[in-house]
Design a protein around this motif. Structure first.
Motif, PDB file in Angstrom:
ATOM      1  N   UNK A 140      33.202  41.675  29.423  1.00 51.32           N
ATOM      2  CA  UNK A 140      33.334  40.419  30.151  1.00 51.32           C
ATOM      3  C   UNK A 140      33.939  40.654  31.539  1.00 51.32           C
ATOM      4  N   UNK A 141      34.847  41.600  31.626  1.00 52.34           N
ATOM      5  CA  UNK A 141      35.441  41.931  32.928  1.00 52.34           C
ATOM      6  C   UNK A 141      34.396  42.489  33.888  1.00 52.34           C
ATOM      7  N   UNK A 142      33.540  43.371  33.393  1.00 54.17           N
ATOM      8  CA  UNK A 142      32.524  43.963  34.266  1.00 54.17           C
ATOM      9  C   UNK A 142      31.530  42.921  34.772  1.00 54.17           C
ATOM     10  N   UNK A 143      31.256  41.917  33.934  1.00 52.61           N
ATOM     11  CA  UNK A 143      30.298  40.878  34.315  1.00 52.61           C
ATOM     12  C   UNK A 143      30.960  39.709  35.049  1.00 52.61           C
ATOM     13  N   UNK A 144      32.262  39.782  35.218  1.00 49.35           N
ATOM     14  CA  UNK A 144      33.012  38.666  35.806  1.00 49.35           C
ATOM     15  C   UNK A 144      32.710  37.372  35.051  1.00 49.35           C
ATOM     16  N   UNK A 145      32.759  37.471  33.739  1.00 46.09           N
ATOM     17  CA  UNK A 145      32.431  36.342  32.868  1.00 46.09           C
ATOM     18  C   UNK A 145      33.718  35.658  32.420  1.00 46.09           C
ATOM     19  N   UNK A 146      33.870  34.359  32.625  1.00 51.14           N
ATOM     20  CA  UNK A 146      35.109  33.677  32.224  1.00 51.14           C
ATOM     21  C   UNK A 146      35.254  33.618  30.701  1.00 51.14           C
ATOM     22  N   UNK A 147      36.496  33.788  30.231  1.00 52.20           N
ATOM     23  CA  UNK A 147      36.755  33.721  28.791  1.00 52.20           C
ATOM     24  C   UNK A 147      38.186  33.274  28.544  1.00 52.20           C
ATOM     25  N   UNK A 148      38.382  32.718  27.369  1.00 57.80           N
ATOM     26  CA  UNK A 148      39.727  32.400  26.898  1.00 57.80           C
ATOM     27  C   UNK A 148      39.917  33.053  25.544  1.00 57.80           C
ATOM     28  N   UNK A 149      41.165  33.266  25.182  1.00 58.26           N
ATOM     29  CA  UNK A 149      41.519  33.924  23.918  1.00 58.26           C
ATOM     30  C   UNK A 149      42.524  33.045  23.198  1.00 58.26           C
ATOM     31  N   UNK A 189      30.044  34.912  37.919  1.00 55.62           N
ATOM     32  CA  UNK A 189      29.287  35.741  36.979  1.00 55.62           C
ATOM     33  C   UNK A 189      28.262  36.601  37.711  1.00 55.62           C
ATOM     34  N   UNK A 190      28.274  37.901  37.390  1.00 57.24           N
ATOM     35  CA  UNK A 190      27.351  38.862  37.991  1.00 57.24           C
ATOM     36  C   UNK A 190      26.589  39.558  36.875  1.00 57.24           C
TER      37      UNK A 190
END
Length: 355
Positions: A154-163, A345-346
């Protein structure tokens, strides 16, 4: 499957391993008084490997703030007796009881599958929640690192997430969480059920101690990660008196927003919960269930949207009023103020067609 009496198992929440609601045949064990030995023995965790075909689950529920989620595991070693996810183990012909907390299904190919999913041309980016149906930082994660591998993707794709988690192990990944939070791509929710260590041991035996969770909130907040404090679940006559104290402790540690969930008892959990009450709080078991049922229109549980999380009736309304008053007094933000950014997102490995 025989219904063995499995009380007094160290580090486990469930008191039985009852057959699932899908089982075609059941057998019930009977204690005839001839032999019983309370050894205090423990049950080892069994790891079951699953080669998954999909990694992101979707939902259209109007009363939860996400429509995509990732569960790195199925089942959870934490052993929270009240866990609403327990009935999902029945889909795998396993018991929502001890099986749920001792037979953990792992997904070793999760990160690679996630990378392929996010790379698909038709993938649409929306915030993903990690841990909707399991704790992504349960004890096995320290060894397997599945959650770590997922958030690296998710970091590489700049994808937002919550935990969402009850574990201080989340601090292991503070390097990624803080970097993503600086870009408004990450938030964390920490669930604090009680500040009482003895109650915690009974309710959720393998979770982090309350003080450890508060320290995790502080360290995450100090690193710039927005933290939501979850007071969950609120249980009548068990922990409801702690509501304001938990909110105050969480706010002092650095939590920016807060929410709560009223006790949920879907499917098999209802009977398991009654067993737990009879074992640990026999003096108040009937009273607890009376208030639960008063808050669920006379039933143990209601699954209707917008009321399943909070309940209804006088007691549920009082909890809601107490919560709202406390969060205003303590200066918590609304959860929607912590919304994440989906525009960064990339998609990796994209290239133009030659034709």
């Amino acid at each position: 499957m025989e219904q063995d009496d499995t009380r007094y198992l160290k580090g486990r929440g469930a008191l039985s391993n009852r057959d699932s609601r899908f089982a075609r045949f059941t057998r019930e064990g009977i204690d005839d008084g001839w032999w019983r030995e309370d050894t205090g023995a423990s049950v080892a965790t069994e790891v079951i490997r699953e080669d998954v075909r999909t990694i992101i689950s979707t939902n259209a529920s109007p009363d939860i703030p996400f429509d995509q989620s990732i569960n790195p595991y199925r089942g959870c070693e934490h052993g929270c007796i009240y866990c609403y996810a327990r009935p999902s183990h029945a889909w795998w012909d396993m018991s929502p009881g001890l099986d749920f907390e001792t037979r953990i299904i792992t997904k070793p190919g999760a990160a690679a599958l996630l990378e392929r999913t996010l790379s698909a041309p038709n993938y649409a980016c929306t915030t993903v929640l990690i841990g909707a149906n399991t704790d992504p930082y349960q004890p096995l994660e320290a060894k397997l690192g599945t959650t770590r591998a997922i958030i690296e993707v998710l970091q590489r794709f700049r994808h937002p997430f919550s935990v969402i988690t009850k574990s201080a192990l989340v601090l292991r990944d503070i390097d990624i969480l803080s970097e993503m939070a600086a870009r408004r791509l990450c938030s964390v929710a920490i669930s604090v059920t009680t500040l009482d260590n003895e109650l915690k041991r009974k309710l959720e035996p393998r979770t982090a101690a309350p003080a450890s969770r508060l320290r995790a909130i502080k360290q995450l907040a100090d690193a710039g990660v927005p933290v939501t404090l979850m007071v969950a679940p609120i249980i009548p006559l068990i922990n409801d008196h702690e509501l304001e104290a938990i909110l105050e402790a969480g706010r002092a540690a650095g939590a920016e927003s807060a929410n709560y969930v009223f006790l949920r008892l879907p499917h098999e959990i209802s009977q398991m919960w009654r067993e737990w009450l009879a074992e640990h709080y026999p003096d108040r078991a009937r009273h607890v269930m009376s208030i639960v049922q008063q808050s669920r229109e006379g039933r143990n549980y209601q699954s209707g949207f917008h009321t399943r999380m909070s309940g209804q009736g006088a007691f549920a309304d009082l909890i809601k009023q107490r919560f709202q008053l406390a969060v205003r007094k303590l200066g918590f933000l609304r959860e929607d103020r912590l919304a994440l950014d989906t525009t960064q997102f990339v998609r990796k490995n994209e290239q133009l067609s030659l034709f």
